[in-house]
Design an enzyme around this catalytic site. Structure first.
Site, mmCIF file in Angstrom:
data_model
loop_
_atom_site.group_PDB
_atom_site.id
_atom_site.type_symbol
_atom_site.label_atom_id
_atom_site.label_comp_id
_atom_site.label_asym_id
_atom_site.label_seq_id
_atom_site.Cartn_x
_atom_site.Cartn_y
_atom_site.Cartn_z
ATOM 1 N N CYS A 159 47.761 17.960 59.695
ATOM 2 C CA CYS A 159 48.330 18.927 60.628
ATOM 3 C C CYS A 159 48.406 20.354 60.081
ATOM 4 C CB CYS A 159 49.705 18.450 61.093
ATOM 5 S SG CYS A 159 50.258 19.285 62.613
ATOM 6 N N GLU A 163 49.345 11.994 62.992
ATOM 7 C CA GLU A 163 50.334 12.105 61.915
ATOM 8 C C GLU A 163 51.526 11.177 62.188
ATOM 9 O OE1 GLU A 163 52.737 15.892 59.853
ATOM 10 O OE2 GLU A 163 51.672 16.114 61.762
ATOM 11 N N SER A 188 -3.133 41.290 78.877
ATOM 12 C CA SER A 188 -4.007 40.221 79.368
ATOM 13 C C SER A 188 -3.568 39.654 80.705
ATOM 14 C CB SER A 188 -4.029 39.082 78.341
ATOM 15 O OG SER A 188 -2.745 38.450 78.276
ATOM 16 N N LYS A 207 50.782 15.172 52.586
ATOM 17 C CA LYS A 207 50.674 16.466 53.254
ATOM 18 C C LYS A 207 51.093 17.578 52.300
ATOM 19 C CE LYS A 207 52.102 18.673 57.633
ATOM 20 N NZ LYS A 207 52.803 18.434 58.911
#
Length: 636
Positions: A170, A46, A355, A115
């Site tokens: 952010c 940023e 088996s 932002k």
């Protein structure tokens, strides 16, 4: 992008607060390094062009002008570079200052993303300088000499081969409803986050968890870069985190508190993410807002492909650190499933064919634990060993010792006389060891188990596993059938670990010898020296390869070509290309032709993310064509 992979990076450059020229040089250096390593997208922290911690200097026109000039320098530097770079800088729009991400490629600004959520608590006070994207009205303007458009609506950047990129900054990811939610729902495969998160005690661990969860919630790749050395330490310290996640799994992480710039590169599997989204109806049906604005990136030249990410050759096997917890959970699922069925039908008897092999051993261990859990007498478990023409002393002795050790009821019923009579009845030459010879024995054993269960009013516990069901390696209405298949969700490679785990609990050498015994149906007589002639993996191929194929074919729907590329990487030290191709072709052929056996499977518990139950995860027509898959195998 090739085979669904795209190479991404998080870059953490060194910075000097408010020294744009220095910062741009550092960013350019990392872009050049990333381009040289074949990275197709890189994100930086940023406000990296100016430094995040400029504080009231963001009010200074000179700094804002220099930031724009810095972006011009980056555009010039990237003019001949295909890599998409995402850098942070302050941008003035209609008199307001925004904290923005600039997405640039080949000398052009593809877009500007502001932002949305501005932290204004504790040590953060971004509202002192910046406006939120929520305050923004659409605008067209010039930035760094280029015409750009900006708006509060979601923006997705798409490459020439269709990979879609979304951006958040952010604090956006810390919000109750992050922008990446809507970006992912609008189609973004990759989210890049430019961040400036300071480091406090315990915060990074929380952040890592937050990003992993967001990546998982959005079924996306999440690439995170936070500012580091060079930011002001006046009141806080920025450690320089660089991380990449893919659907909740962390692929790479950088060194925090490094004094040197760094790039962390990861190869993201976009095809895998898209497969997960198509499969997840909750994601498909999530409420969507208006679709995002789509911005198309510049066309680029195809790059040479190299698979750099590690591919686990055993995707079903838990990591060593998780082994105990995982094995306990798997066994608990199996035990709980069988216990409920026994409780529901009020059965106090269970019948199992023993088996001396892996599958029947695990089924017996699960049944013993279920009886213990229900408070039932272990003598109610009737373990039947049914020696035939191919039974060896090793498996017979292990079967008998195991049953004695566990305290169950032991019965020995030879099938030789009954099968010999059957051969006479149907006119089959017992010297011809063909499929009739083999399957007659398997069906005789199943008849014995079913009839004894009727005698004692009990339930036949099936022993067949997921790998055998995928390959159809079971006799139809023979070992294919039971009244509850406890191993139906467990692949062969994992069964070894489960039996080994229980062996550690019980401290018994018999279980360890069973694990070491070659896998065989023991339907063909051994040679004069008692050596097994019929080894399953010689006939159908190594189970570790088939379990690998099963995982990627069923879990993600990958094509044979992609599975082959992954297997080349995973088994580079074990198998050559011809061997992988041979058994991959075998897998595709057997998987399709044997679906009729899976269409009528008995009930059994789902254990992991892959299941073949016709009532649950896998519904497929028994007569589906497999031409497409075999043709692609031929062309490998």
């Amino acid at each position: 992008m090739k085979y669904g992979f795209i190479k991404v990076a998080a870059g953490v450059p060194a910075v000097k607060v408010a020294d744009v020229e220095y910062n741009v040089q550092q960013i350019e250096s990392l872009i050049a390094q990333a381009e040289g390593k074949g990275v197709e997208m890189i994100v930086f922290p940023e406000l990296c062009v100016t430094g995040y911690s400029c504080q009231d200097l963001f009010r200074e026109q000179l700094l804002l002008d220099k930031a724009e000039e810095g972006l011009m320098l980056l555009l010039d530097f990237t003019r001949k570079l295909d890599i998409i770079s995402v850098v942070g800088l302050p941008v003035v729009v209609k008199g307001l200052l925004y904290n923005c991400a600039a997405v640039i490629q080949r000398g052009s600004i593809l877009g500007i993303v502001p932002k949305t959520y501005l932290p204004n608590y504790g040590e953060f006070y971004e509202k002192r300088w910046f406006a939120s994207a929520q305050d923004l009205s659409p605008a067209d303007f010039y930035l760094a000499g280029s015409p750009v458009s900006i708006s509060p609506e979601p923006v997705i950047f798409t490459t020439g081969d269709g990979v879609k990129l979304g951006i958040e900054i952010c604090e956006d990811v810390w919000a109750p409803i992050p922008p990446s939610n809507n970006l992912a729902l609008a189609g973004a495969d990759i989210i890049m986050n430019l961040s400036a998160s300071d480091d406090l005690l315990g915060k990074h661990q929380y952040l890592r968890s937050l990003l992993a969860q967001q990546s998982a919630r959005t079924i996306s790749a999440y690439v995170y870069a936070s500012c580091g050395f060079g930011e002001s330490t006046q009141d806080v310290v920025y450690g320089g985190a660089a991380m990449v996640f893919e659907n909740g799994k962390q692929l790479v992480e950088g060194d925090r508190f490094s004094l040197q710039p760094q790039i962390k590169i990861a190869q993201v599997d976009v095809e895998r993410l898209r497969s997960e989204r198509r499969h997840n109806t909750t994601f498909i049906n999530a409420q969507r807002q208006a679709s995002a604005r789509l911005v198309v990136a510049k066309s680029v030249e195809p790059r040479d492909f190299e698979l750099i990410r590690d591919i686990d050759p055993h995707p079903f096997i838990p990591k060593e650190a998780d082994m105990q917890t995982t094995c306990e959970e798997i066994l608990n699922i199996q035990v709980a499933g069988l216990a409920k069925r026994l409780y529901h039908i009020k059965a106090e008897k269970a019948v199992i064919g023993i088996s001396g092999g892996l599958d029947s051993t695990l089924a017996l261990l699960v049944t013993v634990k279920a009886f213990d859990k229900l408070g039932l007498d272990r003598k109610g478990i009737i373990g039947i060993t049914m020696p035939g023409f191919g039974t060896t002393d090793r498996t017979y002795n292990n079967a008998m010792t195991l049953m004695k050790t566990l305290g169950v009821t032991i019965r020995e019923i030879s099938i030789a006389k009954a099968v010999t009579q059957h051969f006479e009845d149907i006119g089959h030459d017992a010297k011809v060891h063909d499929i009739t010879y083999e399957n007659s024995q398997a069906r005789e054993r199943t008849q014995i188990l079913m009839d004894v269960a009727n005698q004692v009013n009990g339930l036949v516990v099936g022993t067949g596993d997921l790998s055998e069901l995928a390959l159809g390696w079971a006799t139809y209405n023979g070992d294919h059938m039971s009244m509850y298949g406890v191993n139906a969700g467990v692949p062969k490679t994992l069964i070894r670990y489960l039996v080994t785990f229980v062996a550690g609990e019980m401290a018994t050498e018999t279980l360890l010898d069973i694990v070491d015994t070659p896998i065989s149906p023991e339907l063909i007589p051994a040679d004069k020296n008692g050596k097994i002639k019929q080894k399953t993996e010689d006939l159908v191929g190594p189970y570790e390869l088939h379990d690998f194929f099963i995982y990627y074919f069923m879990r993600f729907g990958f094509s044979p070509q992609k599975i082959f590329v992954l297997a080349q990487k995973a088994f580079a030290k074990s198998y050559d290309d011809a061997t992988i191709k041979k058994w991959l072709t075998t897998f595709c052929r057997r998987f399709f032709t044997q679906q009729f056996k899976r269409s009528c499977l008995p009930d059994g518990p789902k254990v992991g993310t892959v299941s073949l139950s016709p009532r649950g995860d896998w519904r497929m027509p028994s007569d589906a064509s497999y031409t497409l898959w075999l043709k692609e195998c031929e062309n490998l």
